[in-house]
Design a protein around this motif. Structure first.
Motif, PDB file in Angstrom:
ATOM      1  N   ALA A  13      -0.354   4.528   6.116  1.00 12.26           N
ATOM      2  CA  ALA A  13      -1.259   4.631   4.984  1.00 12.26           C
ATOM      3  C   ALA A  13      -0.910   3.641   3.868  1.00 12.26           C
ATOM      4  O   ALA A  13      -1.673   3.443   2.933  1.00 12.26           O
ATOM      5  CB  ALA A  13      -1.225   6.059   4.438  1.00 12.26           C
ATOM      6  N   VAL A  14       0.251   3.021   3.963  1.00 11.13           N
ATOM      7  CA  VAL A  14       0.729   2.168   2.873  1.00 11.13           C
ATOM      8  C   VAL A  14       0.232   0.751   3.023  1.00 11.13           C
ATOM      9  O   VAL A  14       0.433   0.132   4.064  1.00 11.13           O
ATOM     10  CB  VAL A  14       2.271   2.117   2.877  1.00 11.13           C
ATOM     11  N   THR A  15      -0.417   0.244   1.988  1.00  8.49           N
ATOM     12  CA  THR A  15      -0.789  -1.167   1.988  1.00  8.49           C
ATOM     13  C   THR A  15       0.346  -1.944   1.338  1.00  8.49           C
ATOM     14  O   THR A  15       0.544  -1.876   0.137  1.00  8.49           O
ATOM     15  CB  THR A  15      -2.089  -1.401   1.202  1.00  8.49           C
ATOM     16  N   ALA A  16       1.122  -2.644   2.144  1.00  7.29           N
ATOM     17  CA  ALA A  16       2.300  -3.326   1.621  1.00  7.29           C
ATOM     18  C   ALA A  16       1.953  -4.729   1.144  1.00  7.29           C
ATOM     19  O   ALA A  16       2.635  -5.293   0.294  1.00  7.29           O
ATOM     20  CB  ALA A  16       3.386  -3.382   2.688  1.00  7.29           C
ATOM     21  N   LEU A  17       0.901  -5.284   1.721  1.00  7.77           N
ATOM     22  CA  LEU A  17       0.501  -6.643   1.388  1.00  7.77           C
ATOM     23  C   LEU A  17      -1.005  -6.609   1.244  1.00  7.77           C
ATOM     24  O   LEU A  17      -1.711  -6.158   2.141  1.00  7.77           O
ATOM     25  CB  LEU A  17       0.892  -7.565   2.554  1.00  7.77           C
TER      26      LEU A  17
ATOM     27  N   GLY C 513       4.426   0.782  -3.887  1.00 11.76           N
ATOM     28  CA  GLY C 513       3.225   0.625  -3.076  1.00 11.76           C
ATOM     29  C   GLY C 513       1.954   1.131  -3.739  1.00 11.76           C
ATOM     30  O   GLY C 513       0.900   1.102  -3.132  1.00 11.76           O
ATOM     31  N   MET C 514       2.064   1.621  -4.981  1.00 10.51           N
ATOM     32  CA  MET C 514       0.858   2.120  -5.657  1.00 10.51           C
ATOM     33  C   MET C 514       0.208   1.016  -6.488  1.00 10.51           C
ATOM     34  O   MET C 514       0.872   0.077  -6.911  1.00 10.51           O
ATOM     35  CB  MET C 514       1.222   3.265  -6.604  1.00 10.51           C
ATOM     36  N   SER C 515      -1.068   1.163  -6.748  1.00  8.91           N
ATOM     37  CA  SER C 515      -1.742   0.215  -7.625  1.00  8.91           C
ATOM     38  C   SER C 515      -1.346   0.520  -9.075  1.00  8.91           C
ATOM     39  O   SER C 515      -0.794   1.576  -9.367  1.00  8.91           O
ATOM     40  CB  SER C 515      -3.251   0.344  -7.477  1.00  8.91           C
TER      41      SER C 515
END
Lengths: 235, 297, 586
Positions: A13-17, C513-515
């Motif tokens: 679920a993590v957007t790392a890039l 990792g959060m906005s």
């Protein structure tokens, strides 16, 4: 030589890039800096084939390389010196180099091991020692030497000075300069942002998976806003 | 003294065979963290290969070992291609049960395809001829076993030390991703490890079958159990440990058999061995040669 | 009796009754169309159902594979046989029976109870070893136990008559008693799964590190599961022998262990429903293949089925056919006890003090005389470049890493040598840098687990619904935690830690990792949660915007030492801090 266009990489679920676009041209030394968790290592691992990007395109020497197996990329001339060095502690220095020469033709391998070994005097002295007994600086040199075994066109380095004593840090930066003067293309991730940017041709600042600044290395290094860009947000 | 030498010879023979099997198990554990409970089935495959060749084309013990070893290598590689490749990233529980499923399937296939009963084939005529050294009588087969095992272990040590394949397997056992970054192909090194494990199991199968020339569907299980125990005693993933564990287990079994007092206790040989092993795990769960690496949090 | 216990018992009763009713109906349909052999197949299935339910209690809940449970079924089986054999035939077949057992004769019920007790006594001893071991070791120990017991049974002829076994045990006729026993087995499995200690065992299965960090003791969770499962497996072993009238070692081999494991994993080992479904499917499939084998004149054709099914499940659906879909789980979501009222926010006065901490990893000094102090209600931010030792400091405080020297105190309480679960029970709750949620459990179950710890080991449990609502997770409360998006997973981890009602929350990179917008919202959430439970906060983060906004006080760690501390403004103005982050301007 290397071009990333809108590359996004996720861990579950993590957007790392997040839609990152950078390029590295032939013969350049490019520094990639940013705080912990910014996605620097993710970027290098994605380029090296350990991770597959969710969207975007990575091209190397004009070819799309998304999701290509690392072993194949090494054969095409793209080598990564991973974070924490990851040398094989149970193998001797020589065996580490031999293993890294897996992509070199059998009859040239011996010669190549000696050639690379001769670049690093400290390694020569510990040729038959298990790599687990090397000091931090020696281990880092071994990690770089290992990557040079395949005679890469593009060398990716992830935090090469992490955990090293100041004098050794100097040695590693000198090594980077030497590599560039030999005509190698280098993309380096470095915590020591000032120094890395000073020796680099160009630099990129990454934060929370996004590109927040880019420019000539010396410009970025002297930029008073760098610290803010680095850590994000104001008071 | 005589008794001691006799026991030593016996235990080296038995322990050497365990070592060959344990080494294969440890090798596969090293590269993919799988405890392969189907490994013992390779012996069964070798046995039925010999049985078929003897009963169809006829055969001779001069070339039979080659056929047995080849069948073991092939079978080992096949298990990787049809099953283990697909659970490579799964948790240890899933991998363990996958190997158990293969073990079951192997038993079932021989039972259904051939017969649940043992099938004998010609024996080696000279196997149990004995040499007399003073009071010590040693069977030819004991000497062959010890010699072949020693040779196989020396060759294996050289392969691991000198060849690129051996170095790659050791490197991959320590840090698989780093090995991939060096250009090592994951599929190839794992397949190679299975092939080599099959080779060692093949040598063990030849030694076992020369003593007891018969094939039975479940013959591999007892050997497997001992080999797994030996590998775990040595420390899973440690190659030196596997050999040490195999020899230690062989000695433990032989000497207990010989020195336990007459009566009920001597029948309990296996119970004692496993009891000792259970206690060993309590004291040193990581095995003789610790290869575990701490997890990052 | 309080409401939640009543509900637990009710749900367990309903589930086991429903499962058994379905099985009973299937069995009646099946037996009414055929001969006596069909009855014995049903009997065999019921016995296997008991063994599978017993295995589920340990293997399913703790995730530790065991091959040795059949050894305890065997011990129970022999105990039942020896207890129930008529005195006359006992004197004939077992003349040298030790311990005066030759004069003992019990009825069926007495024999079953005696058998379970004997299995429990042996199991309780073995369990100490199994529950303490890690990694592969417990599985290997159970395998060794299976072999040892088999050998002892085969060779202790005075007691067991050796490999031939004992026959002539009075048979308990009719399937009725087997149904009763199977019901008991299912009920115990359901009750355990629903119980506090059962939930703890599940937590250790989901994450061996996070569970202790939330106050769950690995050993007691595993040991309890082991003991209860041995009792149920013992019941199965005793009923097996009493339904057949004979006992021998062939009934309890590794082969049967694997049969039982296949039954357990086919339906899904994590739930009792899955275990029961798997038992029925494997029994039916086995029988089908046996009949096909008879028709085609193939001996032992059914073995092919077992191996094939096990392989297929592992390759295609390692979680089992049903995964976590479960009657008991459904009822738990449907019929829930209302939250206990929140205890008043306690007045806290104990400061958290780590002093002079030194940690060496091999030759590398990760922490060099570092110390930190957090006062009640205060928020302290811990920053520093990569590799500075921040997480190591957290690990020292929470007992995951042993310090080479130095001390950790919470008020007067010395936590320097405390185990992680003791630290958590003392009132320190932590989150992890790389998220360690109980992924297969629902969002609500994640929070409930810590709430249970708080209820048992701390001042009182916090209302789960409120915590979920505060974290904005009510809408997703019944989804598996692993399926949430990243921001929600981070928020869940915070809510889970808060449910412990801790004196201090230790948060390791809660915004990584959060906005930017999400991390701003996180400031409010952390503050709100801390205020609600009256906790102080120690937080590591790299987002300076976040950390300066949230902290009352900031500490900078570099190369294992405290480089600077002060208010956020002071720290930001300190040139040494910029240097630590960016490297010297050489």
């Amino acid at each position: 030589m290397l071009e990333l266009a809108d590359v996004t990489t996720r861990y579950g679920a993590v957007t790392a890039l997040d839609a990152v676009s950078i390029h590295v041209d032939e013969g350049e030394l490019v520094a990639l800096v940013g705080p912990n968790g910014a996605g620097k290592t993710t970027l290098l691992n994605t380029v090296a084939g350990l991770l597959t990007p969710a969207t975007g395109t990575i091209s190397f020497s004009g070819e799309r390389i998304n999701g290509t197996e690392p072993a194949t990329l090494v054969r095409r001339g793209l080598a990564l010196v991973p974070e924490h060095r990851r040398i094989f502690k149970d193998l001797t220095v020589e065996e580490n180099l031999k293993l890294a020469g897996v992509t070199v033709a059998r009859r040239l391998r011996r010669e190549r091991v000696d050639e690379v070994g001769s670049l690093f005097a400290v390694l020569r002295a510990k040729w038959n020692t298990n790599a687990g007994f090397l000091s931090g600086g020696e281990a880092q040199q071994l990690a770089v030497a290992r990557a040079l075994m395949c005679n890469p066109k593009l060398l990716l380095l992830d935090e090469p000075t992490l955990g090293l004593a100041p004098t050794l840090v100097d040695a590693i930066f000198e090594l980077l300069v030497t590599l560039r003067s030999q005509g190698r293309t280098v993309l380096v991730v470095e915590q020591n942002a000032h120094r890395a940017l000073e020796i680099a041709d160009r630099g990129y600042v990454l934060r929370s998976g996004r590109l927040v600044a880019e420019g000539l290395g010396s410009d970025l290094a002297g930029d008073p806003q760098l610290f803010e860009a680095f850590l994000g947000g104001g008071l | 003294m005589t008794q001691l030498i006799q026991n030593l010879v016996d235990s080296l023979g038995l322990g050497g065979t365990y070592a060959l099997l344990a080494l294969g198990i440890s090798l596969i554990f090293g590269v993919m963290h799988l405890v392969n409970f189907a490994h013992g089935e390779l012996i069964t495959v070798g046995a039925y290969t010999a049985y078929f060749l003897f009963s169809t084309v006829g055969g001779s013990w001069w070339w039979m070992p080659v056929a047995i070893i080849a069948s073991c290598v092939l079978a080992s590689v096949l298990t990787e291609r049809i099953a283990f490749r697909w659970v490579r990233t799964a948790n240890p529980f899933t991998m363990l049960l996958t190997s158990f499923a293969l073990e079951r399937l192997s038993h079932a296939l021989w039972q259904i395809g051939v017969s649940p009963k043992a099938k004998a084939f010609p024996k080696v005529s000279w196997a149990f001829d004995t040499y007399q050294f003073g009071d010590v009588r040693i069977e030819k087969m004991d000497l062959v076993t010890i010699f072949v095992t020693a040779l196989a272990l020396v060759v294996t040590a050289l392969v691991f030390k000198r060849t690129l394949f051996g170095i790659a397997v050791r490197g991959a056992a320590e840090d698989f991703d780093a090995a991939r970054l060096m250009g090592v192909k994951a599929n190839r090194v794992i397949l190679g490890a299975f092939a080599y494990a099959g080779l060692l199991a093949g040598v063990a199968a030849v030694l076992i079958l020369m003593r007891t020339p018969s094939a039975k569907p479940d013959m591999g299980s007892a050997w497997l159990l001992a080999a797994v125990i030996a590998a775990v005693i040595g420390g899973m993933g440690s190659f030196t440990g596997a050999v040490a564990g195999g020899v230690a287990l062989g000695m433990l079994q032989t000497f207990l058999q010989s020195y336990l007092p007459e009566g009920t206790l001597s029948y309990l040989n296996d119970a004692f061995v496993f009891g000792v092993i259970a206690v060993f795990f309590v004291i040193r769960p990581q095995g003789l040669f610790d290869v575990t690496h701490a997890e990052r949090v | 009796m309080n409401r939640s216990v009543t509900l637990r018992i009710g749900r367990s009763l309903a589930t086991s009754a429903a499962l058994l009713a379905v099985i009973g109906v299937l069995a009646v349909i099946y037996t009414s169309t055929g001969g006596a052999s069909r009855h014995s197949l049903v009997d065999e299935m019921l016995v296997n159902l008991m063994l599978v339910a017993g295995m589920q209690i340990f293997v399913g809940n703790t995730g530790v594979l065991s091959f040795g449970h059949l050894a305890f079924a065997q011990i129970a089986g022999y105990s039942a046989a020896i207890a129930a054999l008529p005195l006359a035939s006992k004197a004939k077949v077992l003349p040298g029976l030790p311990f005066g057992l030759g004069d003992v004769h019990l009825g069926a019920l007495g024999a079953v109870i005696a058998a379970v007790v004997v299995a429990l006594v042996v199991g309780a001893v073995v369990g100490v070893v199994v529950a303490r071991a890690h990694g592969l070791a417990p599985t290997m120990i159970t395998l060794a136990v299976l072999v040892v017991v088999e050998q002892v049974v085969k060779n202790w002829k005075e007691l067991t008559r050796g490999a031939g076994g004992l026959s002539g045990v009075p048979v308990v006729h009719g399937s009725g008693w087997l149904y009763v026993a199977a019901f008991v087995a299912l009920l115990v499995a359901c009750l355990f799964h629903e119980s506090r200690i059962g939930r703890f065992a599940v937590a250790t299965r989901e994450d061996e590190l996070a569970a202790p960090a939330l106050g769950i003791r690995l050993f007691s969770a595993r040991y309890s599961a082991w003991v209860v499962s041995i009792a149920v497996v013992g019941l199965g072993g005793a009923m097996l022998v009493l339904s057949l009238g004979s006992v021998n070692p062939k009934q309890f081999t590794l082969d049967r262990s694997i049969l039982v494991i296949a039954m357990l994993v086919l339906g899904g080992m994590r739930t009792v429903t899955g275990a029961a479904v798997g038992t029925v499917l494997i029994t039916a499939g086995n029988e089908l293949f046996r009949q096909l084998g008879d028709r085609w004149k193939i001996e032992r054709f059914s073995d092919l089925f077992l191996g094939g099914v096990l392989l297929a499940v592992m390759l295609l659906r390692p979680g089992g056919l049903l995964g976590d879909r479960d009657l008991l789980g459904y009822l738990r979501r449907r019929f829930r006890a209302p939250d206990r009222p929140a205890p008043p926010v306690p007045e806290r006065s104990a400061a958290l003090v780590a002093a002079d901490i030194v940690v060496n990893f091999g030759g590398f000094r990760a922490l060099d005389d570092a110390g930190i102090r957090v006062r009640p209600g205060e928020v302290v931010g811990l920053i520093g470049p990569n590799g500075a030792g921040k997480t190591t400091l957290f690990n020292v405080v929470t007992g995951l890493v042993d310090e080479t020297s130095g001390s950790v105190h919470l008020g007067d309480q010395d936590l320097s040598d405390a185990m992680p679960y003791q630290v958590a029970r003392a009132g320190l709750a932590r989150t992890f840098q790389n998220l360690r949620l109980f992924k297969n459990l629902t969002v609500r179950e994640n929070v409930e687990l810590t709430s249970l710890v708080a209820w048992r080991h701390r001042t009182g449990s916090l209302p789960v619904n409120e915590l979920l609502a505060d974290a904005g997770l009510t809408a997703v409360a019944d989804r598996a935690a692993g399926t949430l998006d990243y921001g929600n997973q981070r928020r869940l981890e915070l809510a889970r830690a808060a449910a412990l009602s801790p004196a201090y929350l230790l948060l390791d990179e809660p915004t990584s990792g959060m906005s930017d917008a999400e991390s701003q919202a996180m400031v409010e959430q952390v503050r709100a949660v801390a205020a609600k439970v009256g906790a102080g906060v120690l937080v590591i983060d790299h987002d300076l915007g976040f950390i300066t906004r949230i902290s009352d006080h900031m500490v900078v760690l570099a190369e294992g030492r405290i480089l600077a501390e002060g208010t956020p403004a002071e720290v930001r103005a300190n040139p040494a801090v910029a240097e630590a982050y960016l490297g010297s301007q050489a």
